[in-house]
Scaffold this active site. Structure first.
Site: not given
Ligand code: G3P
Length: 219
Positions: A86
């Site tokens: 990633k």
């Molecule tokens: O992996 C990236 C992601 O899904 C982040 O989620 O909730 O931290 O915006 P969030």
């Protein structure tokens, strides 16, 4: 639309895997830091549990293409059958995606907040792009519109094989909307997977069946 689980927590990954619904796992530096364990150890453990693509992100402090390429190769080498590297959406990130994908290493371009970023990542050779819904919603921009735009855009160019992983999924409505938008994958936190299993009428129905059964058959 397939499901990945968005976590680095081994217990959550085991539970979701046992449910039979997840086809892969995504992690990020924040999720791994939350576990307080060694990066490589966590990724290897995950790859032993889930037989699908496991996204491991290059270190947040690595910003140059050369560094990301070296780390990407090391992440991939942890488990070449499962690991996906990633990489954040930057100019240097695109350079790294190009090199890694030319070596046959799958990549997931993360922190996508516009359709143009997704198109660039696809053209650099990314296996996956990860547009973030919730973080757009957080700033009052409908995140689902980004997913809809990217799916519409990619479908116009059949040579684009890059898959769309909806990330930053925060609730069950996001999941339904992503599926309707035609996304390939939604990466979902364990809490949301669990929420999706519930409906008040299902819960009431279970209680009623139990009561009726016990009345006649006892325990
Ligand atoms: O992996 C990236 C992601 O899904 C982040 O989620 O909730 O931290 O915006 P969030």
């Amino acid at each position: 639309m397939k499901f990945f689980i968005d976590t680095a927590n081994i217990e959550e990954i085991r539970k979701a895997n046992d449910m039979g619904v997840i086809a892969g796992v995504t992690t990020n530096p924040s999720l791994i830091a939350k576990e307080g364990r060694d990066y490589a150890t966590v990724l290897k453990e995950i790859a032993e549990i889930v037989d699908g693509p496991i996204s491991g992100e290059v270190k947040a402090t690595t910003v140059d293409a050369e560094g990301m390429i070296a780390e990407g190769r090391a992440i991939y080498a942890l488990d070449p059958k499962h690991m996906v590297v990633k990489i954040p959406m930057t100019v240097e990130g695109l350079k790294a995606i190009k090199v890694l994908s030319s070596e046959g290493i799958p990549t997931n371009c993360t922190l996508i907040f516009s359709a143009n970023q997704a198109l660039l990542a696809a053209r650099a050779g990314a296996t996956y792009v990860s547009p973030f819904l919730g973080r757009l919603d957080d700033i009052s921009q409908p995140g689902i519109e980004l997913i809809e735009t990217i799916t519409a855009m990619f479908s116009r160019f059949p040579d684009i094989k890059t898959q769309i992983i909806c990330a930053s999924v925060r609730n069950p409505i996001h999941v339904t909307d992503c599926a309707l938008a035609g996304a390939d994958i939604a990466t979902v936190p364990y809490k949301v997977i669990e929420q999706m299993t519930h409906h008040p009428l299902t819960d009431q129905g279970i209680v009623k069946f139990q009561e009726d059964y016990r009345k006649v058959f006892g325990e």
